[in-house]
Design a protein around this motif. Structure first.
Motif: not given
Length: 182
Positions: A32-57
């Motif tokens: 389960l870790l091998g299956f869900f870890l990449p998706m979780l990592r991608l969601q975290c990176a996506c949330a960080d990117r959105k937060c950075a865009i919102k902060r820079q706007l």
């Protein structure tokens, strides 16, 4: 895909090496870790990117407003800010300008910018820019008012977070500090 297969193989190996009940549980957990870890990592990176865009706007809108007031056109101001800036928002602005240069309509390119980023505040700014261009409103005024509004939102968010701190501090205080005092 690859990590899921790797996790399944590693899980199978662990389940064979470790005794029955614990080995089976560890095998399932590793799979389960091998299956869900990449998706979780991608969601975290996506949330960080959105937060950075919102902060820079807000700062980006101020720079664009200054450039437009100095006599540059909106596209030139966007290019100047994108080239001088760093981060996710600058990259997205460059991509939007490239879309416009290859023949995509401005309105469509701006809407694609809002959709790609997924940031609601940027979506509102893009809508106001599209309306300003459609109705002939001065873009510098629109940019300044949007930047002021975003700063006010950021200040209100910080105040709301600051008001939540005492509530979060009460439970550790009651659980750990008060018993030690008594």
């Amino acid at each position: 895909g690859f990590l899921a297969l790797l996790g399944a193989g590693l899980g199978l190996l662990v389940s064979r090496l470790v005794q029955a009940p614990l080995g089976l549980v560890l095998g399932i957990v590793i799979t389960l870790l091998g299956f869900f870890l990449p998706m979780l990592r991608l969601q975290c990176a996506c949330a960080d990117r959105k937060c950075a865009i919102k902060r820079q706007l807000p700062d980006t809108l101020d720079q664009m407003s200054i450039a437009v007031n100095a006599g540059l056109g909106f596209d030139a101001a966007m290019l100047r800010v994108a080239k001088n800036g760093r981060g996710a928002l600058s990259e997205e602005l460059v991509r939007t300008l490239q879309d416009i240069q290859v023949g995509q309509a401005r309105r469509v390119a701006y809407e694609d910018l809002a959709e790609r980023t997924g940031v609601d505040t940027l979506r509102r700014v893009v809508r106001s820019i599209i309306q300003a261009e459609a109705y002939g409103i001065a873009l510098s005024d629109v940019l300044m008012s949007q930047a002021d509004e975003l700063r006010l939102e950021r200040r209100m968010y910080a105040e709301r977070k600051a008001m939540e701190i005492p509530v979060k501090v009460v439970s550790p205080l009651l659980l750990f500090i008060m018993p030690a005092m008594f």
